[in-house]
Design a protein around this motif. Sequence first.
Motif, PDB file in Angstrom:
ATOM      1  N   ILE A 137       0.793  -1.250   0.125  1.00 28.48           N
ATOM      2  CA  ILE A 137       0.085   0.125  -0.023  1.00 28.48           C
ATOM      3  C   ILE A 137       1.005   1.153  -0.091  1.00 28.48           C
ATOM      4  O   ILE A 137       1.722   1.283   0.637  1.00 28.48           O
ATOM      5  CB  ILE A 137      -0.984   0.034   1.144  1.00 28.48           C
ATOM      6  CG1 ILE A 137      -1.895  -1.205   1.000  1.00 28.48           C
ATOM      7  CG2 ILE A 137      -2.003   1.466   1.362  1.00 28.48           C
ATOM      8  CD1 ILE A 137      -2.991  -1.467   2.296  1.00 28.48           C
ATOM      9  N   HIS A 138       0.497   2.098  -1.000  1.00 29.25           N
ATOM     10  CA  HIS A 138       1.293   3.317  -0.876  1.00 29.25           C
ATOM     11  C   HIS A 138       0.656   4.560   0.125  1.00 29.25           C
ATOM     12  O   HIS A 138      -0.482   4.533   0.439  1.00 29.25           O
ATOM     13  CB  HIS A 138       1.297   3.879  -2.281  1.00 29.25           C
ATOM     14  CG  HIS A 138       1.739   2.820  -3.300  1.00 29.25           C
ATOM     15  ND1 HIS A 138       2.353   3.471  -4.488  1.00 29.25           N
ATOM     16  CD2 HIS A 138       2.144   1.756  -3.362  1.00 29.25           C
ATOM     17  CE1 HIS A 138       2.797   2.565  -5.225  1.00 29.25           C
ATOM     18  NE2 HIS A 138       2.779   1.323  -4.343  1.00 29.25           N
ATOM     19  N   GLY A 139       1.476   5.476   0.451  1.00 29.42           N
ATOM     20  CA  GLY A 139       1.260   6.741   1.222  1.00 29.42           C
ATOM     21  C   GLY A 139       2.204   7.254   1.547  1.00 29.42           C
ATOM     22  O   GLY A 139       3.447   7.301   0.852  1.00 29.42           O
ATOM     23  N   ASN A 193       1.887   7.491  -9.027  1.00 27.33           N
ATOM     24  CA  ASN A 193       0.728   6.613  -8.581  1.00 27.33           C
ATOM     25  C   ASN A 193       0.209   6.317  -7.331  1.00 27.33           C
ATOM     26  O   ASN A 193      -0.385   5.755  -6.766  1.00 27.33           O
ATOM     27  CB  ASN A 193       1.160   5.364  -9.266  1.00 27.33           C
ATOM     28  CG  ASN A 193       0.683   4.734 -10.638  1.00 27.33           C
ATOM     29  OD1 ASN A 193      -0.721   4.949 -10.865  1.00 27.33           O
ATOM     30  ND2 ASN A 193       1.566   4.406 -11.604  1.00 27.33           N
ATOM     31  N   ASN A 194       1.130   7.277  -6.532  1.00 27.15           N
ATOM     32  CA  ASN A 194       0.664   7.355  -4.875  1.00 27.15           C
ATOM     33  C   ASN A 194      -0.399   8.281  -4.724  1.00 27.15           C
ATOM     34  O   ASN A 194      -1.441   8.225  -4.294  1.00 27.15           O
ATOM     35  CB  ASN A 194       1.999   7.817  -4.281  1.00 27.15           C
ATOM     36  CG  ASN A 194       2.042   7.709  -2.723  1.00 27.15           C
ATOM     37  OD1 ASN A 194       0.726   7.616  -2.082  1.00 27.15           O
ATOM     38  ND2 ASN A 194       2.810   8.032  -1.938  1.00 27.15           N
ATOM     39  N   ILE A 195      -0.409   9.520  -5.517  1.00 33.62           N
ATOM     40  CA  ILE A 195      -1.013  10.623  -5.489  1.00 33.62           C
ATOM     41  C   ILE A 195      -2.348  10.482  -6.104  1.00 33.62           C
ATOM     42  O   ILE A 195      -3.391  11.043  -6.109  1.00 33.62           O
ATOM     43  CB  ILE A 195      -0.577  11.891  -5.231  1.00 33.62           C
ATOM     44  CG1 ILE A 195      -0.088  12.215  -6.485  1.00 33.62           C
ATOM     45  CG2 ILE A 195       0.387  12.018  -4.240  1.00 33.62           C
ATOM     46  CD1 ILE A 195       0.764  13.766  -6.761  1.00 33.62           C
ATOM     47  N   GLY A 196      -2.212   9.943  -7.437  1.00 29.54           N
ATOM     48  CA  GLY A 196      -2.991   9.870  -8.680  1.00 29.54           C
ATOM     49  C   GLY A 196      -4.219   9.417  -8.539  1.00 29.54           C
ATOM     50  O   GLY A 196      -5.462  10.005  -8.864  1.00 29.54           O
ATOM     51  N   PRO A 197      -4.395   8.167  -7.796  1.00 26.32           N
ATOM     52  CA  PRO A 197      -5.893   7.762  -7.604  1.00 26.32           C
ATOM     53  C   PRO A 197      -6.877   8.734  -7.035  1.00 26.32           C
ATOM     54  O   PRO A 197      -8.055   8.605  -7.385  1.00 26.32           O
ATOM     55  CB  PRO A 197      -5.599   6.350  -6.679  1.00 26.32           C
ATOM     56  CG  PRO A 197      -4.233   6.131  -6.815  1.00 26.32           C
ATOM     57  CD  PRO A 197      -3.373   7.545  -7.292  1.00 26.32           C
ATOM     58  N   ASN A 198      -6.429   9.589  -6.218  1.00 24.29           N
ATOM     59  CA  ASN A 198      -7.270  10.701  -5.577  1.00 24.29           C
ATOM     60  C   ASN A 198      -7.873  11.504  -6.909  1.00 24.29           C
ATOM     61  O   ASN A 198      -9.130  12.191  -6.646  1.00 24.29           O
ATOM     62  CB  ASN A 198      -6.742  11.480  -4.473  1.00 24.29           C
ATOM     63  CG  ASN A 198      -6.744  10.717  -3.371  1.00 24.29           C
ATOM     64  OD1 ASN A 198      -7.568   9.914  -3.134  1.00 24.29           O
ATOM     65  ND2 ASN A 198      -5.556  10.890  -2.554  1.00 24.29           N
ATOM     66  N   PHE A 280       0.775   8.577   7.047  1.00 27.68           N
ATOM     67  CA  PHE A 280      -0.645   9.198   6.441  1.00 27.68           C
ATOM     68  C   PHE A 280      -1.027   8.818   5.058  1.00 27.68           C
ATOM     69  O   PHE A 280       0.068   8.609   4.251  1.00 27.68           O
ATOM     70  CB  PHE A 280      -0.610  10.773   6.462  1.00 27.68           C
ATOM     71  CG  PHE A 280       0.326  11.429   6.006  1.00 27.68           C
ATOM     72  CD1 PHE A 280       0.236  12.030   4.684  1.00 27.68           C
ATOM     73  CD2 PHE A 280       1.656  11.758   6.759  1.00 27.68           C
ATOM     74  CE1 PHE A 280       1.252  12.798   4.182  1.00 27.68           C
ATOM     75  CE2 PHE A 280       2.469  12.554   6.142  1.00 27.68           C
ATOM     76  CZ  PHE A 280       2.596  13.137   4.548  1.00 27.68           C
ATOM     77  N   LYS A 281      -2.251   8.919   4.757  1.00 29.63           N
ATOM     78  CA  LYS A 281      -2.690   8.473   3.337  1.00 29.63           C
ATOM     79  C   LYS A 281      -2.494   9.675   2.321  1.00 29.63           C
ATOM     80  O   LYS A 281      -2.169  10.772   2.772  1.00 29.63           O
ATOM     81  CB  LYS A 281      -4.192   8.238   3.578  1.00 29.63           C
ATOM     82  CG  LYS A 281      -4.816   7.284   4.468  1.00 29.63           C
ATOM     83  CD  LYS A 281      -6.043   7.348   4.159  1.00 29.63           C
ATOM     84  CE  LYS A 281      -7.140   8.423   4.647  1.00 29.63           C
ATOM     85  NZ  LYS A 281      -6.880   8.698   6.264  1.00 29.63           N
ATOM     86  N   PRO A 282      -2.387   9.398   1.192  1.00 32.02           N
ATOM     87  CA  PRO A 282      -2.173  10.431   0.035  1.00 32.02           C
ATOM     88  C   PRO A 282      -3.313  11.501   0.357  1.00 32.02           C
ATOM     89  O   PRO A 282      -4.622  11.053   0.360  1.00 32.02           O
ATOM     90  CB  PRO A 282      -2.425   9.549  -1.361  1.00 32.02           C
ATOM     91  CG  PRO A 282      -2.138   8.431  -0.856  1.00 32.02           C
ATOM     92  CD  PRO A 282      -2.528   7.910   0.393  1.00 32.02           C
ATOM     93  N   TYR A 292      -8.739   7.562  -2.095  1.00 30.45           N
ATOM     94  CA  TYR A 292      -8.143   6.367  -2.752  1.00 30.45           C
ATOM     95  C   TYR A 292      -6.927   6.157  -2.234  1.00 30.45           C
ATOM     96  O   TYR A 292      -6.205   6.995  -2.393  1.00 30.45           O
ATOM     97  CB  TYR A 292      -8.567   6.720  -4.415  1.00 30.45           C
ATOM     98  CG  TYR A 292      -9.993   6.988  -4.745  1.00 30.45           C
ATOM     99  CD1 TYR A 292     -10.614   6.040  -4.965  1.00 30.45           C
ATOM    100  CD2 TYR A 292     -10.507   8.157  -4.696  1.00 30.45           C
ATOM    101  CE1 TYR A 292     -12.018   6.130  -5.487  1.00 30.45           C
ATOM    102  CE2 TYR A 292     -11.721   8.394  -5.040  1.00 30.45           C
ATOM    103  CZ  TYR A 292     -12.396   7.363  -5.349  1.00 30.45           C
ATOM    104  OH  TYR A 292     -13.897   7.723  -5.858  1.00 30.45           O
ATOM    105  N   ILE A 293      -6.611   4.633  -2.365  1.00 32.08           N
ATOM    106  CA  ILE A 293      -5.235   4.212  -2.245  1.00 32.08           C
ATOM    107  C   ILE A 293      -4.659   3.171  -3.102  1.00 32.08           C
ATOM    108  O   ILE A 293      -5.473   2.429  -3.677  1.00 32.08           O
ATOM    109  CB  ILE A 293      -5.131   3.791  -0.646  1.00 32.08           C
ATOM    110  CG1 ILE A 293      -6.083   2.562  -0.537  1.00 32.08           C
ATOM    111  CG2 ILE A 293      -5.137   4.728   0.352  1.00 32.08           C
ATOM    112  CD1 ILE A 293      -5.785   1.715   0.800  1.00 32.08           C
ATOM    113  N   SER A 294      -3.627   2.988  -3.587  1.00 31.08           N
ATOM    114  CA  SER A 294      -3.255   2.197  -4.264  1.00 31.08           C
ATOM    115  C   SER A 294      -2.696   1.000  -3.361  1.00 31.08           C
ATOM    116  O   SER A 294      -1.647   1.314  -2.692  1.00 31.08           O
ATOM    117  CB  SER A 294      -1.617   2.872  -4.911  1.00 31.08           C
ATOM    118  OG  SER A 294      -1.059   1.780  -5.816  1.00 31.08           O
ATOM    119  N   ASP A 295      -3.554   0.233  -3.253  1.00 32.60           N
ATOM    120  CA  ASP A 295      -3.317  -0.981  -2.728  1.00 32.60           C
ATOM    121  C   ASP A 295      -3.010  -2.194  -3.749  1.00 32.60           C
ATOM    122  O   ASP A 295      -3.769  -3.103  -4.217  1.00 32.60           O
ATOM    123  CB  ASP A 295      -4.504  -1.524  -1.944  1.00 32.60           C
ATOM    124  CG  ASP A 295      -4.421  -2.529  -0.848  1.00 32.60           C
ATOM    125  OD1 ASP A 295      -3.291  -3.397  -1.021  1.00 32.60           O
ATOM    126  OD2 ASP A 295      -5.706  -2.972  -0.232  1.00 32.60           O
TER     127      ASP A 295
END
Length: 416
Positions: A137-139, A193-198, A280-282, A292-295
Amino acid sequence: MTRKVLSLALMSTALVTSAYAQDATLNIESWRNDDLALWQEKIIPAFEAEHPGIKVIFSPSAPAEYNAVLNSKLEAGSAGDLITCRPFDASLALYENGHLTDLSDLDAMGNFSDVAKSAWQTDDGSASFCVPMASVIHGFIYNKDAFNELGIDAPTTEAEFFAALDKIKEDGTYIPMAMGTNDQWEAATMGYNNIGPNYWKGEEGRQALIKGEQKLTDPQWVAPYATLAKWADYLGDGYEAQTYPDSQNLFTLGRAAVYPAGSWEISGFNTQADFEMGAFKPPVQNAGDTCYISDHTDIGIGLNAASENQEAARTFLAWVASPEFASIFGNALPGFFPLSSTPVELEDPLAKEIVGWRDECESTIRSTYQILSRGTPNLENETWGASVAAIKGAETPEALGQQLQDGLATWYAPHQ
């Protein structure tokens, strides 16, 4: 008497043959050379204790060399019985070339959700060729001591995120954020790809891009590059020449306050950092936005179609799909989160904090990993370069989106 002796002899031969048939040595190919001790000291002993007739040897290669080494071994017929699988297209190619066995008939595959299995299936889902093991998981991981010293709370919005970085920079004690652009992939993996999903709304946007319903020139795909462009002011002097290990060291030595991260860093950081860490989350763009998180489905394990130990290998794979394996793996390697449907109670506090985001946010995977990087130019690799260019300010976000879109359109029919 003769008939009785002959009968006893045949029975003895049958028993020996049966015992021999149950003895097997399985070799595992992997790129996770950091995990060698984990396999030797925890995973393999647990399996062998339950399956005394099967011996297991974990034989990793250097991560950067794994694909080439594995392909050479497979072509030469010298690869191990079990193949550790990268997600999506790299493993799909191995299956399509006849190197991996279809495991759809393995009962234990029922222990995984469709999402978990999707990283190791054919596009139509008709064949599953690797048992899912874990996702990452990214953050962002941060130095809690530094935040406490400066009176900073973990940010939840982009405005709070940049305000925190400004405060850290103004104080001057710490580099605000540890990331370099020398190795390129970090800028895309822990940046875009960490911040992008949001921005592109996770799976909604990713699937729309695959179908050709969205383009890389659309605002939701361009905007993350504009945000990355703001990062340069906080990465410290010489970030352009800073390597991935350099960034890790800057953070664990306490010289940087924030680290754009993947959860795979947890084990190493735990042993190297002497300060308390948090995550902390993106950050979302506005308070109250869905997060949204990159899982990202990261690692699986499959069966070499040429293995001479098919039955023993299937026994091992069924065990890998079990809750017992998930518990051992998830706790011995915090930050690699088991994909089995049975919940695993994690012990590491940072891992627990990060995996808890699954209950708060929508999960997705890296946007370039499925289907979109099969052609030339390779979208994953192109995204590396684009993310670096965005941070350096070498190109406008709009120009980068156009370049990526033009490249994808040269070979991918839904975008033509």
